[in-house]
Each structure stands twice: as C-alpha cells, then as structure tokens.
Design a protein around this motif. Sequence first.
Motif, PDB file in Angstrom:
ATOM      1  N   CYS A 134      -7.821   3.889   6.701  1.00 50.40           N
ATOM      2  CA  CYS A 134      -7.804   5.341   6.538  1.00 50.40           C
ATOM      3  C   CYS A 134      -9.127   5.844   5.961  1.00 50.40           C
ATOM      4  O   CYS A 134      -9.402   7.040   5.978  1.00 50.40           O
ATOM      5  N   CYS A 186      -5.167   7.053  -0.540  1.00 47.33           N
ATOM      6  CA  CYS A 186      -5.152   6.071   0.533  1.00 47.33           C
ATOM      7  C   CYS A 186      -4.097   6.648   1.462  1.00 47.33           C
ATOM      8  O   CYS A 186      -2.898   6.556   1.205  1.00 47.33           O
ATOM      9  N   LEU A 187      -4.567   7.300   2.529  1.00 41.40           N
ATOM     10  CA  LEU A 187      -3.662   8.155   3.301  1.00 41.40           C
ATOM     11  C   LEU A 187      -2.640   7.356   4.099  1.00 41.40           C
ATOM     12  O   LEU A 187      -1.626   7.871   4.528  1.00 41.40           O
ATOM     13  N   CYS A 188      -2.917   6.066   4.271  1.00 39.64           N
ATOM     14  CA  CYS A 188      -1.958   5.211   4.959  1.00 39.64           C
ATOM     15  C   CYS A 188      -0.793   4.899   4.020  1.00 39.64           C
ATOM     16  O   CYS A 188       0.172   4.270   4.405  1.00 39.64           O
ATOM     17  N   CYS A 213      -9.816   0.200   3.458  1.00 42.10           N
ATOM     18  CA  CYS A 213      -8.643   0.562   4.264  1.00 42.10           C
ATOM     19  C   CYS A 213      -9.045   1.307   5.530  1.00 42.10           C
ATOM     20  O   CYS A 213     -10.058   2.010   5.549  1.00 42.10           O
TER      21      CYS A 213
END
Length: 445
Positions: free
Chosen positions: A283, A269-271, A281
């Motif tokens: 991202c 979850c790149l955020c 999400c």
Amino acid sequence: MAKHILQHWHFYQPRNNDKWTNIINNECYKPNSKNGILNHVSFNIGPTLINWLKENDKETLERMIQSDNGQAIAMPYNHRIMPLIRHEEDIKTQIIWGKKYFQTFFKREPEGIWLPETATSRRVCKELAKQGIKYTIGAPWQKKGEQNTSKPYKIKLEKNLEITYLFYNPVSGKIAFNNPTDSGNKFLDNVDTTLDQLEKLIEDKEMLLLAYDGETFGHHHKFADLWAEYFPKGIAKRKDLKMITIAEYLKEFKAKEEADIWDNSAWSCLCGGLKRWTTGCNCVGGYKAYQQPLLKALEKLEDKSHEIFANEAGKYFKDIWAARNDYIELKLESIKEEEFFKKHLKKDITKEQKKSLQQLLEAEYHIQLSFTSCGWFFPNLSVQTEQNMLDAYTAASMIKEATKKDMITPLLKDLTLAEDWIDEKGKKRHVTGRERLELYLNNKI
Ligand SMILES: [Zn+2]
C-alpha cells in the motif's frame, strides 16, 4: 434530537526536526492555539512535540494546554508501533511515560489515549485499560464486522476489563487529503459545503467522528486553520447539528454495543496491517530492503540491553522496571536525582556504581527512542532512520561504558544488512544503514 459531530486532532513531530517543526508551528500550532478550535475538538500532543514547544514557543504550548477542558488525551511516549512491541514491560513503560508527560503538562489524569498510527491489538488495549485509560480512536477498517462508525463500542478484554473504541468516519480522509468530493467541491474549501455533506451522512441521535493529523490545518493545507476556526460557527448556525468533544459525548452516551478490533492494524497501512513498519507494504510502494533488517538489529540490541539491565541494575534497584518507569520523571525534572535513587535503591552504592546505573537507565531510554515509527515510514532510509540508529548506537555506547560489554560491534554488523538504493542524478547508489550511521557520526559528533 441533534446529530453530533466530533473531531480528533493528532499533533505530533519527531525529535531533531527543528527546521520543519518551526515552519509547522507558524503555519499550524500557533494559529490553531489562538483561533479557539481546540476548545471544541479532542486533541493530543506527542511528548516530543511538547518538548519542542516548551523550548521554542512556550506561549503556544500554554494556550494549547489552556484549551483543555477534559478533551485532551495522552499518547504513548515516543510514537512506537505498540502492537510490534514484544516485551510486556515495554508496552507498560511507553504508556506510563506518556501518561506522566500528560499529567505534568495538563495537571490531570488522561481519560483517553491516541495510539501512534492508531496501531492496535487486544494485548495493547488490555494494558491501556489496566492503566485506567477509558477510550481510544481507530480507523473504520480496524473494527471487526460491519463498518458502522456512528456510535462508540465496548471492547471486552478480559474479566472486568474493557475499553471504549470510537472509529472515525472514512470521510475524514476527504478532509485531510482534500479529495474532490462527489459534488465536485473540494471538501476543505468551504465549511458550509462540508457541513451540508456531513449532515447527510449522520442519522438523528448518532455521531460522526472526524480524525486527522492536526497539521492538516494550516500546514498540509494553507489557510485551513481559518476553515477550522469557522467550523464551530458554521455548526452553531444549524439547528440539527451539534459539535461536541469525545469526552463530552461519552459522558452523555456511554458505549452500549460490543465490538472487536483487528489485532495488528493501523490507520496509515491502508491494507490494514503493520507491514509499513516491518518489511514495507504494497500500500506504500512495496517491499523495502532496509526495514526488516533494521527492526531485527534493534530488537536484538533491545533484548540484550534488557538482559544486562536486569542483571546489573537488578543488583541495586528494588524493582528495575519501576525504576525505569520513574526515570522519565528525571527527564521531566519533576523529581530530584537524589529522591529518585532514594526511592529505588535497596542498598547504599558508590559513586561509580551510581554512574553505571545512570548509564544503564539512559541506555534503556535510548532503546525506546530507537523504535520511533518514523524511521520506517518512508520508502528510503531517511533522516528519521538515522536518528533511530543513532539512538541505538547511544544505547550500545552507554552499555559499554557501564559494563564493558561490547554491543556496538554486533549492532554495526547488523546494520550492514539494512540496505537502500539512493537516487542520484538518475543513477542508483547502494548504501547500508551502517554507512549512513557512520557518516552521521563523523559529521555531527
Ligand atoms: Zn499496508
């Protein structure tokens, strides 16, 4: 003084994915078990993949295990997002089951663990440390403060309890996703080009950790298994670079500096959060209508199942959670049913009571499986989501057989709220989790 290069390879496949797993085995697991790379890198094999290999390609599994010289690490049992777990007993069980799998196949205690999606929290780490796990791996953005990934860090958890964290270098993504680098070369094309660039990123006496899915090599990138095979040879030619496993590195260089981690963070979850496995999400394409209701439905079933397990199984087991933790040994066939019951029962029971206990244990087992993170991973309700719903349904059916309590009706009702819109020839068709589960049950059972 050498500059150290470390790698971690995360091998994992979900259950009932046989067609794909077979392809991935031929492209990745098999060649990489033969080319010697696993002797040089830290790696983990998820229990579900171990099961598949055991059934379908024992030789490859055996070669992977034989590569271990202290560098293989464990994984919690079924790729559940650990910081999303609400009951302490479930965090414990996931780690215990993962460790028992590791011990059975690798014939030793694991020193490290790979958290699914590297999803973490201090609460999860406390349990890891209590269970004797010494180190784990995280994404650079999971570390609080300065993103220096060139050394291992001590995370102090509570009195006398700590865990070592290694954060991988962000350049791992360039290798895994094969981004063109600043010099215009593809990172994966040539080991020597990669090493030139990695060398510039490491200071003397420091380390650089690369971490990725093991499937990168040969499956996501054709022939990258050959690249991996050449990697240690390319390093051997250079005086100032040394390839070393995480386990070897930590023997020589203990973590000295303290750091802290962000609770509820993960690598994909790149955020930086966990929304990919709760609501969807931004991202990865934004809010999804199926994810939150699915999670809530399964959590409700889990709470109810635990309550029933405690009340019903509590009448016969000395310690219900100890019994559940040992239940995996029956799956592993490392203990006989007779021995299992002898160890855990506080009094003699009838055949019928024994059958009910088996059903309640099986319900608890399937509840764990129903939270496999792959069910939330994709923007649409996927085959893996169906698998999770089927596990929940199996759990509810077992409870009904054992106790006559109907958890199936409320489960199906709750799954109606998990909505999705499928693309069909340019048109969107509305579908609910319940419909998908019922289709699956009608076709396959
Ligand atoms: Zn995200």
